[in-house]
Design a protein around this motif. Structure first.
Motif, PDB file in Angstrom:
ATOM      1  N   ARG A  17      35.648  26.346 123.490  1.00 30.52           N
ATOM      2  CA  ARG A  17      36.174  24.696 123.007  1.00 30.52           C
ATOM      3  C   ARG A  17      37.554  24.224 122.564  1.00 30.52           C
ATOM      4  O   ARG A  17      38.082  25.222 122.201  1.00 30.52           O
ATOM      5  N   PRO A  18      37.965  23.337 122.418  1.00 31.57           N
ATOM      6  CA  PRO A  18      39.237  23.437 121.837  1.00 31.57           C
ATOM      7  C   PRO A  18      39.771  23.401 120.392  1.00 31.57           C
ATOM      8  O   PRO A  18      38.944  23.276 119.629  1.00 31.57           O
ATOM      9  N   TRP A  19      40.755  23.293 120.431  1.00 37.86           N
ATOM     10  CA  TRP A  19      41.116  23.740 118.946  1.00 37.86           C
ATOM     11  C   TRP A  19      40.859  22.693 117.931  1.00 37.86           C
ATOM     12  O   TRP A  19      40.355  22.416 117.142  1.00 37.86           O
ATOM     13  N   SER A  20      41.193  21.310 118.422  1.00 39.03           N
ATOM     14  CA  SER A  20      40.417  19.922 117.719  1.00 39.03           C
ATOM     15  C   SER A  20      39.250  20.351 117.627  1.00 39.03           C
ATOM     16  O   SER A  20      38.902  19.479 116.128  1.00 39.03           O
ATOM     17  N   GLY A  21      38.684  20.542 118.312  1.00 41.53           N
ATOM     18  CA  GLY A  21      36.962  20.792 118.285  1.00 41.53           C
ATOM     19  C   GLY A  21      36.231  21.650 116.318  1.00 41.53           C
ATOM     20  O   GLY A  21      35.498  21.659 115.924  1.00 41.53           O
ATOM     21  N   VAL A  23      38.878  22.925 114.620  1.00 39.38           N
ATOM     22  CA  VAL A  23      39.087  21.653 113.144  1.00 39.38           C
ATOM     23  C   VAL A  23      38.536  20.894 112.560  1.00 39.38           C
ATOM     24  O   VAL A  23      37.861  20.181 111.342  1.00 39.38           O
ATOM     25  N   GLY A  24      37.804  19.370 113.698  1.00 33.63           N
ATOM     26  CA  GLY A  24      36.768  19.080 113.057  1.00 33.63           C
ATOM     27  C   GLY A  24      35.140  19.423 112.170  1.00 33.63           C
ATOM     28  O   GLY A  24      35.024  19.193 111.714  1.00 33.63           O
ATOM     29  N   ARG A  27      36.892  20.835 108.660  1.00 37.79           N
ATOM     30  CA  ARG A  27      36.840  19.658 108.237  1.00 37.79           C
ATOM     31  C   ARG A  27      34.997  19.268 107.315  1.00 37.79           C
ATOM     32  O   ARG A  27      35.198  18.960 105.942  1.00 37.79           O
TER      33      ARG A  27
END
Length: 341
Positions: A17-21, A23-24, A27
């Protein structure tokens, strides 16, 4: 540093998975805790002696006041911490000055070896008072009560062998002889002469004596050592009490056991595990940590390796090796220093 077995990608249930995944996802997990003030949120780390990392964790706790932070390592200093709290009402780190000690009593402590972070410093300081060729008039005297032969016991002028379970009674008997308030008790059989001699020698060297408790001894022995040093006027002379290297000290065994209870009871909905403590592997087997962990709805692990703990978490985030990052750390004597790549 260039270990091919190190984790290199963020994964969710084994899928990259990407870092943004991530982070979401985190959160979302934190947002779900907003209504309860983080009552179902837990953060599990190794012992933290970095003021910066501790400040970051405390920011999360400030935003989620019902959340809890647990520190865990399989070999803890819980006895030292609990003994200090019993004696002083707070966690402190005793630091010894063997250069000023004429008489030393070690209660099952191997201070000349690797028992503590000051082993090398203590060995050097102790050796400076044992030079028969250059300063025989300054020779210190060492008494050791221990269950297992040790480096320190091998250097003792008088070594008393006893069961580890007898050390507390031995310490109580000496403390009673010194007149420590509220302490009573007789010496273990066969040690009465030693108790009398050691108590007399310590009393004759007020302010220049030292009592040291071994880390494996129970909190009561540490509290007795602190009480004897106080009675003898050694505080500020041969022993000092400093802030602990842990930014937020705790008794890790009890805190970790409570985490397992909370997870097993369904009181933990989100768990973030940071570091290499690997509790699935290192926690006592009868706690059944792995079974309790799988009852937590959202689980994330950050570490260098995809280890046994990472295997049971949905998310795994590779961490940075300490030689690759900037940080800071507080040493056992309170000194704070920069960690750089």
């Amino acid at each position: 540093l260039y270990d091919p077995d190190r984790s290199s990608t963020i994964t969710e249930l084994g899928q990259v998975r990407p870092w943004s995944g991530f982070v979401g996802a985190i959160r979302g997990a934190l947002s779900a805790q907003a209504a309860t003030g983080g009552a179902g949120l837990r953060i599990l780390t190794e012992t933290v002696n970095s003021p910066s990392l501790a400040a970051q964790i405390q920011q999360i706790l400030a935003a989620h006041p019902q959340a809890k932070w647990i520190q865990w390592e399989p070999t803890t200093r819980d006895n030292v911490r609990a003994g200090a709290r019993a004696a002083f009402g707070e966690y402190v780190e005793p630091v010894y000055d063997f250069t000023k000690a004429d008489v030393v009593l070690s209660l099952d402590g191997d201070f000349l070896a690797a028992e503590n972070a000051f082993g090398v410093k203590y060995a050097r300081a102790f050796a400076s008072r044992r030079r028969l060729d250059t300063a025989p008039e300054r020779m210190s005297r060492l008494y050791v009560a221990e269950a297992t032969p040790s480096v320190t016991g091998g250097r003792a002028d008088h070594r008393i062998a006893m069961k580890a379970s007898q050390v507390e009674a031995f310490a109580r008997a000496i403390a009673a002889k010194l007149g420590v308030a509220g302490v009573t008790g007789g010496a273990p059989a066969g040690t009465e002469a030693f108790v009398n001699a050691i108590a007399a020698d310590l009393a004759a060297h007020r302010g220049t004596s030292l009592v040291v408790a071994g880390e494996a001894q129970p909190p009561a022995v540490h509290a007795l050592a602190h009480a004897m040093n106080d009675m003898l006027g050694n505080a500020g002379q041969t022993v000092s009490y400093l802030a602990t290297p842990e930014v937020v000290p705790s008794e890790q065994h009890a805190a970790m056991r409570q985490l397992v209870v909370d997870m097993d009871a369904g009181r933990v909905q989100a768990l973030l595990i940071i570091g290499e403590a690997n509790p699935v592997f290192t926690a006592p087997a009868d706690w059944k940590f792995a079974e309790a962990l799988q009852k937590v709805a959202w689980r994330a692990h950050s570490g260098l390796f995809h280890d046994e703990t990472a295997e049971l978490c949905q998310w795994h985030v590779p961490s940075t090796h300490y030689l690759e990052m900037w940080s800071d750390a507080r040493s056992i004597d309170g000194t704070v220093s920069i960690v750089q790549p």
